[in-house]
Scaffold this active site. Structure first.
Site, PDB file in Angstrom:
ATOM      1  N   TYR A  71      -2.909  -1.879  10.338  1.00  0.00           N
ATOM      2  CA  TYR A  71      -2.770  -1.978   8.880  1.00  0.00           C
ATOM      3  C   TYR A  71      -1.448  -1.357   8.435  1.00  0.00           C
ATOM      4  O   TYR A  71      -0.696  -1.946   7.647  1.00  0.00           O
ATOM      5  CB  TYR A  71      -3.950  -1.263   8.215  1.00  0.00           C
ATOM      6  CG  TYR A  71      -3.955  -1.289   6.712  1.00  0.00           C
ATOM      7  CD1 TYR A  71      -4.431  -2.395   6.021  1.00  0.00           C
ATOM      8  CD2 TYR A  71      -3.506  -0.197   5.964  1.00  0.00           C
ATOM      9  CE1 TYR A  71      -4.456  -2.427   4.627  1.00  0.00           C
ATOM     10  CE2 TYR A  71      -3.537  -0.209   4.581  1.00  0.00           C
ATOM     11  CZ  TYR A  71      -4.009  -1.331   3.915  1.00  0.00           C
ATOM     12  OH  TYR A  71      -4.029  -1.349   2.540  1.00  0.00           O
ATOM     13  N   SER A  87       0.859  -1.184   0.000  1.00  0.00           N
ATOM     14  CA  SER A  87       0.000   0.000   0.000  1.00  0.00           C
ATOM     15  C   SER A  87       0.893   1.230   0.000  1.00  0.00           C
ATOM     16  O   SER A  87       2.046   1.164   0.462  1.00  0.00           O
ATOM     17  CB  SER A  87      -0.857  -0.001   1.278  1.00  0.00           C
ATOM     18  OG  SER A  87      -1.475   1.262   1.454  1.00  0.00           O
TER      19      SER A  87
HETATM   20  N1  LIG Z   1      -8.594  -0.149  -1.899  1.00  0.00           N
HETATM   21  C1  LIG Z   1      -7.565   0.583  -1.517  1.00  0.00           C
HETATM   22  O1  LIG Z   1      -7.668   1.819  -1.374  1.00  0.00           O
HETATM   23  C2  LIG Z   1      -6.219  -0.078  -1.286  1.00  0.00           C
HETATM   24  C3  LIG Z   1      -5.096   0.763  -1.203  1.00  0.00           C
HETATM   25  C4  LIG Z   1      -3.851   0.178  -0.971  1.00  0.00           C
HETATM   26  C5  LIG Z   1      -3.738  -1.185  -0.834  1.00  0.00           C
HETATM   27  N2  LIG Z   1      -4.834  -1.971  -0.922  1.00  0.00           N
HETATM   28  C6  LIG Z   1      -4.643  -3.414  -0.744  1.00  0.00           C
HETATM   29  O2  LIG Z   1      -5.157  -4.110  -1.851  1.00  0.00           O
HETATM   30  C7  LIG Z   1      -5.585  -5.424  -1.439  1.00  0.00           C
HETATM   31  C8  LIG Z   1      -6.999  -5.644  -1.936  1.00  0.00           C
HETATM   32  O3  LIG Z   1      -7.833  -4.675  -1.330  1.00  0.00           O
HETATM   33  P1  LIG Z   1      -9.252  -4.245  -1.935  1.00  0.00           P
HETATM   34  O4  LIG Z   1      -9.351  -2.791  -1.825  1.00  0.00           O
HETATM   35  O5  LIG Z   1      -9.471  -4.921  -3.232  1.00  0.00           O
HETATM   36  O6  LIG Z   1     -10.200  -4.878  -0.806  1.00  0.00           O
HETATM   37  P2  LIG Z   1     -11.619  -5.636  -0.896  1.00  0.00           P
HETATM   38  O7  LIG Z   1     -12.434  -5.122  -2.018  1.00  0.00           O
HETATM   39  O8  LIG Z   1     -12.160  -5.564   0.486  1.00  0.00           O
HETATM   40  O9  LIG Z   1     -11.184  -7.144  -1.235  1.00  0.00           O
HETATM   41  C9  LIG Z   1     -10.435  -7.883  -0.331  1.00  0.00           C
HETATM   42  C10 LIG Z   1     -10.408  -9.324  -0.802  1.00  0.00           C
HETATM   43  O10 LIG Z   1      -9.608 -10.070   0.136  1.00  0.00           O
HETATM   44  C11 LIG Z   1     -10.388 -11.187   0.593  1.00  0.00           C
HETATM   45  N3  LIG Z   1      -9.922 -11.516   1.950  1.00  0.00           N
HETATM   46  C12 LIG Z   1      -9.966 -10.762   3.073  1.00  0.00           C
HETATM   47  N4  LIG Z   1      -9.445 -11.452   4.099  1.00  0.00           N
HETATM   48  C13 LIG Z   1      -9.067 -12.666   3.608  1.00  0.00           C
HETATM   49  C14 LIG Z   1      -8.471 -13.812   4.178  1.00  0.00           C
HETATM   50  N5  LIG Z   1      -8.163 -13.887   5.484  1.00  0.00           N
HETATM   51  N6  LIG Z   1      -8.203 -14.871   3.370  1.00  0.00           N
HETATM   52  C15 LIG Z   1      -8.513 -14.839   2.044  1.00  0.00           C
HETATM   53  N7  LIG Z   1      -9.103 -13.786   1.462  1.00  0.00           N
HETATM   54  C16 LIG Z   1      -9.371 -12.709   2.240  1.00  0.00           C
HETATM   55  C17 LIG Z   1     -11.833 -10.712   0.514  1.00  0.00           C
HETATM   56  O11 LIG Z   1     -12.759 -11.786   0.459  1.00  0.00           O
HETATM   57  P3  LIG Z   1     -13.451 -12.399   1.789  1.00  0.00           P
HETATM   58  O12 LIG Z   1     -13.738 -11.239   2.705  1.00  0.00           O
HETATM   59  O13 LIG Z   1     -14.669 -13.094   1.292  1.00  0.00           O
HETATM   60  O14 LIG Z   1     -12.433 -13.323   2.354  1.00  0.00           O
HETATM   61  C18 LIG Z   1     -11.784  -9.976  -0.815  1.00  0.00           C
HETATM   62  O15 LIG Z   1     -11.843 -10.893  -1.891  1.00  0.00           O
HETATM   63  C19 LIG Z   1      -5.450  -5.459   0.080  1.00  0.00           C
HETATM   64  O16 LIG Z   1      -4.248  -6.090   0.439  1.00  0.00           O
HETATM   65  C20 LIG Z   1      -5.395  -3.979   0.445  1.00  0.00           C
HETATM   66  O17 LIG Z   1      -4.705  -3.751   1.653  1.00  0.00           O
HETATM   67  C21 LIG Z   1      -6.077  -1.452  -1.149  1.00  0.00           C
END
Ligand SMILES: NC(=O)c1ccc[n+]([C@@H]2O[C@H](COP(=O)([O-])OP(=O)(O)OC[C@H]3O[C@@H](n4cnc5c(N)ncnc54)[C@H](OP(=O)(O)O)[C@@H]3O)[C@@H](O)[C@H]2O)c1
Length: 252
Positions: free
Chosen positions: A151, A138
């Site tokens: 986080y 991130s």
């Molecule tokens: N969106 C942002 O602004 C942002 C910015 C920087 C970095 N990121 C990073 O990008 C990645 C994806 O984030 P996103 O924004 O796409 O989030 P999201 O839409 O909430 O998706 C998260 C995904 O991870 C899965 N997940 C959560 N806990 C899990 C576990 N213990 N085991 C397996 N799967 C799990 C969720 O499915 P289930 O809940 O069904 O398990 C979902 O498929 C993360 O690592 C996040 O920190 C996001």
């Protein structure tokens, strides 16, 4: 490195960045396998992208990682790409009471998850001619975000681990990439953060993923789209000013 005709495992591929990666990578003729913790979300992902393979597996559970490894290596021996994307992000007030096993959830999923996945899948990846590991950190790996302290610690830790992994795997067939997304429009950001961050807009998820795929194909090993690059520069030239700025965000 071309991201076509590969066999790709994406943790947390039922939503947000992981789901968009799955769609764009399927469109480029890759075999794509996603994981998540909820069958309903995995089924919906499969309906959206026919051909997608989906398995329930919790990235924070060692026994799930062992079972996933054994199943996938038997069914998809061509597996050559691991994208550690699963993650959660919460607002955590450190002065509030919270059970000890709950307070470290981001460490369990966002940091221990990728470390354990790499530990288990690396022997297989080392046996492939041209393998790839992408760890999704991130922009907050560069500067901590005080309303999300666990986080921030997990992502800074994942960044440090990924840099070490890259050094240790130098000269092997495994390329190690860190993808540090900025604020991105996904369900993760659309919850409590959206209310706190009044009017802030994230990068559209399709843009983030298109830019990330192009950067990997260009040979970049540290991908910092848009505001993430600014956070990295600011963390060097004005770290306390940047922390001060992020301290104001989301203050209730
Ligand atoms: N969106 C942002 O602004 C942002 C910015 C920087 C970095 N990121 C990073 O990008 C990645 C994806 O984030 P996103 O924004 O796409 O989030 P999201 O839409 O909430 O998706 C998260 C995904 O991870 C899965 N997940 C959560 N806990 C899990 C576990 N213990 N085991 C397996 N799967 C799990 C969720 O499915 P289930 O809940 O069904 O398990 C979902 O498929 C993360 O690592 C996040 O920190 C996001």
């Amino acid at each position: 490195m071309k991201l076509t005709a590969r066999t790709i495992l994406i943790t947390g591929g039922s939503s947000g960045i992981g789901l968009e990666l799955a769609g764009q990578l399927i469109a480029r003729s890759n075999v794509v396998i996603v994981t998540g913790r909820h069958d309903g979300a995995l089924e919906a992902a499969k309906r959206r992208f026919p051909g997608l393979q989906a398995f329930r597996s919790d990235a924070s559970a060692a026994e799930d990682i062992h079972a996933l490894h054994d199943t996938l290596i038997a069914r998809f021996p061509e597996l050559d790409t691991l994208i550690n994307n699963a993650g959660i992000m919460r607002i955590v007030k450190l002065a509030e009471e919270r059970p000890l096993d709950d307070v470290t959830r981001e460490i369990d999923i966002d940091l221990n998850g990728p470390i354990r996945m790499v530990q288990r899948f690396l022997p297989h990846l080392l046996s492939r001619p041209d393998a790839l590991i992408v760890n999704v950190s991130s922009g907050l790996a560069f500067v901590p975000f005080p309303i999300s302290p666990i986080y921030s610690a997990a992502k800074a830790g994942l960044r440090a681990y990924t840099r070490c992994l890259r050094v240790q795997l130098e000269g092997t067939n495994v390329t190690v990439v860190e993808l540090a997304p900025p604020l991105t429009e996904t369900p993760l950001f659309s919850t409590e953060f959206k209310d706190r961050m009044k009017g802030e807009k994230g990068m559209p998820v399709d843009v983030l993923v298109r830019r990330s795929i192009a950067a990997i194909e260009d040979g970049k090993t540290e991908i910092r789209p848009g505001p993430s690059n600014i956070l990295k520069i600011a963390s060097r030239v004005a770290p306390e000013t940047m922390l001060g700025q992020l301290s104001k965000v989301g203050r209730s």
